[in-house]
Design an enzyme around this catalytic site. Sequence first.
Site, mmCIF file in Angstrom:
data_model
loop_
_atom_site.group_PDB
_atom_site.id
_atom_site.type_symbol
_atom_site.label_atom_id
_atom_site.label_comp_id
_atom_site.label_asym_id
_atom_site.label_seq_id
_atom_site.Cartn_x
_atom_site.Cartn_y
_atom_site.Cartn_z
ATOM 1 N N LYS A 138 49.705 33.097 29.833
ATOM 2 C CA LYS A 138 49.740 34.280 30.692
ATOM 3 C C LYS A 138 48.701 34.095 31.797
ATOM 4 O O LYS A 138 47.498 34.085 31.546
ATOM 5 C CB LYS A 138 49.423 35.535 29.880
ATOM 6 C CG LYS A 138 49.499 36.811 30.685
ATOM 7 C CD LYS A 138 49.414 38.012 29.760
ATOM 8 C CE LYS A 138 49.618 39.321 30.478
ATOM 9 N NZ LYS A 138 48.633 39.592 31.510
ATOM 10 N N CYS A 449 15.257 56.172 44.482
ATOM 11 C CA CYS A 449 14.173 56.060 45.454
ATOM 12 C C CYS A 449 14.152 57.362 46.229
ATOM 13 O O CYS A 449 15.200 57.845 46.664
ATOM 14 C CB CYS A 449 14.478 54.894 46.393
ATOM 15 S SG CYS A 449 13.624 54.936 47.966
HETATM 16 S S1 IVH Z 1 56.791 37.946 32.267
HETATM 17 C C1 IVH Z 1 59.664 41.330 32.092
HETATM 18 N N1 IVH Z 1 55.325 35.784 32.136
HETATM 19 O O1 IVH Z 1 51.372 39.648 33.109
HETATM 20 C C2 IVH Z 1 58.535 40.413 31.964
HETATM 21 N N2 IVH Z 1 54.315 37.757 32.984
HETATM 22 O O2 IVH Z 1 50.789 42.059 31.630
HETATM 23 C C3 IVH Z 1 57.772 40.239 33.198
HETATM 24 N N3 IVH Z 1 52.012 37.445 33.736
HETATM 25 O O3 IVH Z 1 53.049 41.855 35.276
HETATM 26 C C4 IVH Z 1 56.527 39.478 33.069
HETATM 27 N N4 IVH Z 1 51.873 35.309 33.262
HETATM 28 O O4 IVH Z 1 51.810 39.791 36.274
HETATM 29 C C5 IVH Z 1 55.362 37.073 32.462
HETATM 30 N N5 IVH Z 1 54.180 33.781 32.020
HETATM 31 C C6 IVH Z 1 54.217 35.062 32.341
HETATM 32 C C7 IVH Z 1 53.101 35.718 32.904
HETATM 33 C C8 IVH Z 1 53.195 37.081 33.210
HETATM 34 C C9 IVH Z 1 51.244 36.361 33.755
HETATM 35 C C10 IVH Z 1 51.577 38.783 34.187
HETATM 36 C C11 IVH Z 1 52.540 39.498 35.100
HETATM 37 C C12 IVH Z 1 52.875 40.780 34.400
HETATM 38 C C13 IVH Z 1 51.675 40.958 33.532
HETATM 39 C C14 IVH Z 1 51.944 41.862 32.359
#
Ligand code: IVH
Length: 719
Positions: A138, A449
């Site tokens: 992520k 201050c």
């Molecule tokens: S999938 C319907 N895949 O995490 C699913 N999100 O906490 C859509 N993000 O808004 C998201 N890496 O900004 C997906 N490999 C990944 C991701 C990812 C980062 C972020 C994204 C999302 C947020 C949710």
Amino acid sequence: MSRAAKVVAALGIDEMTERQARAEHKRLADEIAHHDKLYHEKDDPEISDAAYDRLRQRLKGVEGRFPQLVDMFSPTQRVAPTPTTAFAKVRHARPMLSLDNAFSDEELQGFFDRVRRGLERETDLRPDAEIALSCEAKIDGLSISLHYEDGEFTVGATRGDGTTGEDVTANLKTIRDIPHKLKGRGVPKAFDVRGEVYMERKAFEELNARQVAAGEKAYVNPRNTAAGSLRQLDPEITASRPLRFFAYAWGEAEPRSWKTHSEYLKLLKDWGFKVNPLSKLCRTPDQVRAFYRKIGAERPSLPYDIDGVVYKVDRIDWQERLGFVSRAPRWAIAHKFPAEQARTRLKDILIQVGRTGALTPVADLEPVNVGGVVVARASLHNADEIERLDVRVGDMVTIQRAGDVIPQILGFVPEERPKKTRKFQFPTHCPCPLKTKVQSEEGGVVRRCSGGLECPFQQVERLRYFVSRNCFDIEGLGGTHIENFFNDGLLKVPGDIFRLPKKVDEIKKREGWGDLSVRNLIAAIEQRRTISLDRFINAIGIPLIGEATAKLLAQEYGDVDAWLAEMLAAAKERKKKPDEVKKEKAADEVGASYGRLYNIEQIGVTTADAMCAFFSEGHTVDIIKDLRKQLTVEAVTRRVVAADAPLKDKIVVFTGELSSMTRDAAKARAEELGAKVTDSVSKKTSLVVVGENAGSKARKASELGIQTLTEEEWVKLSG
Ligand code: IVH
């Protein structure tokens, strides 16, 4: 390269003749085009990003000195179209969802169970059948959506509220990981590619070092920096920030040929996108857990921040069967990592003076790498916090860097406490040159201050705030410059900033300022001579007024002179009734201007009084009037509400999930009917529309005895 070209390439920009500059311009433009081609079309760059950036930087420098060389074929024109003044709104063809989080193994197990139960209910899945999950790192950045028509990139937008985002196409076009044209077969005719814009840690640190050297404020972390860089109004600035992009999802895709998520990731690569290499198709919960541990172990050494692992049901027909709850899919989850921690020595505790005089203790740390970012400072908030943690100068301390916060001190390491430590004594006098006495406020938590407007530290901080990003946002006039200019008497009050263009010669005499940088500074200042009313209000630095309240004030008063007149009138009225205005009833009797101010949603007595106190200072008012004279402050066009609008003057809050319409549509309808829509429930709220699974807001409404409506009742009422 010819000998002559080599000679020119070695020259400083300031030393070139126009002829030499023309030759150098062509050489740089050709070289950049060559590297762009390698990068985008061949996926095989031969120079580092930093070396590429230097080429662009030099080209920009040449064009800065010889503007006549800029033509439509220059790479500076190609990737950086004309600056926009504000971002247009883009409605996503399919909403951009977020993810539910799992922090523990139980929560993760809950996800596995829900998916299995759901599929058993919705399909003929057998109890022992495998459910393959596509697992990926992520990325800790910001999500965006890129629209392609027949393989051509047309529009790119931020997530916004999930339904509507901001059009940042021009800025996205400057990111080299984003292909302008897709290659290969099977690209959907109408296609939204979704993914994460992020910044590598190293690039973040280099950018920060440059920022600080240029006198600008350091950024907190790579994610915020990436977000800030993407939302620049001038694509040239975005282009100078090393942003990257990983693709991982889609929105609209007509026609869609892939049947699984893992298949989609492969296609993305064929079409020219960067896809994060940390991904794996796992067939059992044990494989999923092993993948999580593996990525967790790799996390500190990755070049970019990740904050967890995302698991997605691989089969798309199953995803569709599982569907969504409110804003998150049932078929995916984010398994989060704990915040990154490290240990280091607390060298000293310093005192910082804020723009309102509040003294904040700051930990001066032996620089340490926390999950890839070097940390040398951390806030200790206040004396109570130091007491609570019992940290002493000389201690070994544990610090934590969570995704979006300033590093935090968690505590000291008892086994490593040296024999000699120094307990921190909160100073009784401000470190400013006036050495005024420190006063305690708010039950002793805040120490201030007492120098007020006279304190030079506060004056500098107010100026710094004035030029900062959410205020006047003057590029090239950073904190260190402000401090230096202030110390040398070039700047005392905000209005002086707009007199700097008359002091060009004086600035040029200073170390570190050349023709080009002075010219850029003056251009940046001139650009801000026209400013929106809300920025103007925010920048003045009125106690208790931040960005959001400044917007409300701008909406209410619409015009700078009308606003100023009303503030002065309110302050006068308040002065005539000096007794405490505790009860709201009494507040209404102070006067028309005070009443108008205090009745603005989110203001109330405390804020109104702080504003009146601020506007009763003759000195302050003179400073604001002086500033006002230098500027064109744009008026806000107020929403005109018809006198007979059914919800005129009503303050409406929506809470919970609506099923027959989106929250945005409901809000828009309420506004059409004359209501003001806000996010929080207070005494001033007139009506709360309560959807499914509503929480604290619905409770608060009933506690305060505010009228509530079900979705059905709302639909009836609003037609
Ligand atoms: S999938 C319907 N895949 O995490 C699913 N999100 O906490 C859509 N993000 O808004 C998201 N890496 O900004 C997906 N490999 C990944 C991701 C990812 C980062 C972020 C994204 C999302 C947020 C949710």
